[in-house]
Motif scaffolding. Structure first.
Motif, PDB file in Angstrom:
ATOM      1  N   ASP A 133      -2.104  -6.810  -5.363  1.00 26.34           N
ATOM      2  CA  ASP A 133      -2.693  -5.731  -4.426  1.00 26.34           C
ATOM      3  C   ASP A 133      -3.302  -6.102  -3.350  1.00 26.34           C
ATOM      4  O   ASP A 133      -4.338  -5.529  -3.004  1.00 26.34           O
ATOM      5  N   LYS A 181      -2.624  -5.020  -0.431  1.00 24.97           N
ATOM      6  CA  LYS A 181      -3.090  -4.062   0.578  1.00 24.97           C
ATOM      7  C   LYS A 181      -4.175  -3.999   0.395  1.00 24.97           C
ATOM      8  O   LYS A 181      -5.098  -3.734   1.372  1.00 24.97           O
ATOM      9  N   SER A 182      -4.755  -3.228  -0.504  1.00 27.42           N
ATOM     10  CA  SER A 182      -6.350  -2.923  -0.700  1.00 27.42           C
ATOM     11  C   SER A 182      -7.243  -3.959  -1.107  1.00 27.42           C
ATOM     12  O   SER A 182      -8.235  -3.693  -0.027  1.00 27.42           O
ATOM     13  N   THR A 219     -10.776  -5.744   1.553  1.00 28.48           N
ATOM     14  CA  THR A 219     -12.182  -6.045   0.834  1.00 28.48           C
ATOM     15  C   THR A 219     -13.214  -6.925   1.183  1.00 28.48           C
ATOM     16  O   THR A 219     -13.935  -7.624   1.067  1.00 28.48           O
ATOM     17  N   GLU A 223      -7.129  -2.942   8.426  1.00 28.76           N
ATOM     18  CA  GLU A 223      -6.781  -2.646   7.802  1.00 28.76           C
ATOM     19  C   GLU A 223      -5.368  -3.245   7.183  1.00 28.76           C
ATOM     20  O   GLU A 223      -5.278  -3.257   7.476  1.00 28.76           O
ATOM     21  N   GLU A 226      -1.609  -1.671   4.985  1.00 27.27           N
ATOM     22  CA  GLU A 226      -0.701  -0.658   4.628  1.00 27.27           C
ATOM     23  C   GLU A 226       0.653  -1.176   4.710  1.00 27.27           C
ATOM     24  O   GLU A 226       1.307  -2.420   4.977  1.00 27.27           O
ATOM     25  N   TYR A 261       4.429  -5.154   5.047  1.00 25.54           N
ATOM     26  CA  TYR A 261       2.939  -4.596   5.448  1.00 25.54           C
ATOM     27  C   TYR A 261       2.655  -4.913   7.347  1.00 25.54           C
ATOM     28  O   TYR A 261       3.346  -5.465   7.730  1.00 25.54           O
TER      29      TYR A 261
END
Length: 152
Positions: free
Chosen positions: A23, A25-26, A30, A38, A40, A52
């Motif tokens: 997880d 990437k997300s 955060t 960002e 991706e 990535y």
């Protein structure tokens, strides 16, 4: 050159592994939006060979982005390594930079993270003070621990 660090976190190995290896990437934007605004996936499915793209936030001077590739990935051993392949540290005098994370369960809700950073530099002036290359990785793991503890 190589630097090593170690940090114990109060998160179970399965939860930490999923966050770090599946997880990322997300979760990364955060937990540290001032550092990574960002993330991706450019290639791959999150496993070995995945590339990535990390776009940096306002607290990262002299770098706007960095591409990293998963060059080691072993789910059964809870081991992952990411190598910078473009931008970021490679634009700051490093010619090679790879961060490896080895997770070891210490109990149901405790994990030991061994961090190893392998790197090469163009000239001695580029070199960060001893421990600096590992310090950012340890800080990331601690921020990840804080985030995951709040999710429970």
């Amino acid at each position: 050159m190589q630097e090593k660090g170690q940090v114990k976190v109060n998160v179970g190995i399965d939860v930490l592994w999923r966050a770090l290896a599946k997880d990322l990437k997300s979760i990364l934007p955060t937990i540290v939006p001032n550092l990574v605004k960002e993330a991706e996936i450019l290639e791959g499915d999150g496993g070995l060979g995945t590339v990535y793209l990390f776009k940096f936030g306002p607290d990262v001077p002299n770098m706007s982005y960095q591409k990293e590739k998963i060059v080691e990935f072993d789910e059964s051993l809870h081991h992952i390594a990411l190598q910078v392949i473009e931008g970021g540290r490679l634009n700051l005098g490093f010619t090679f930079y790879k961060a490896s994370f080895q997770l070891t369960a210490l109990g149901d809700s405790e994990t030991l993270v061994d961090l190893k950073v392998d790197f090469a530099i163009e000239c001695q002036e580029t070199r960060a003070p001893p421990g600096e290359t590992v310090k950012s990785g340890v800080a990331f793991i601690q921020a990840l621990e804080d985030f995951l503890q709040k999710q429970v």
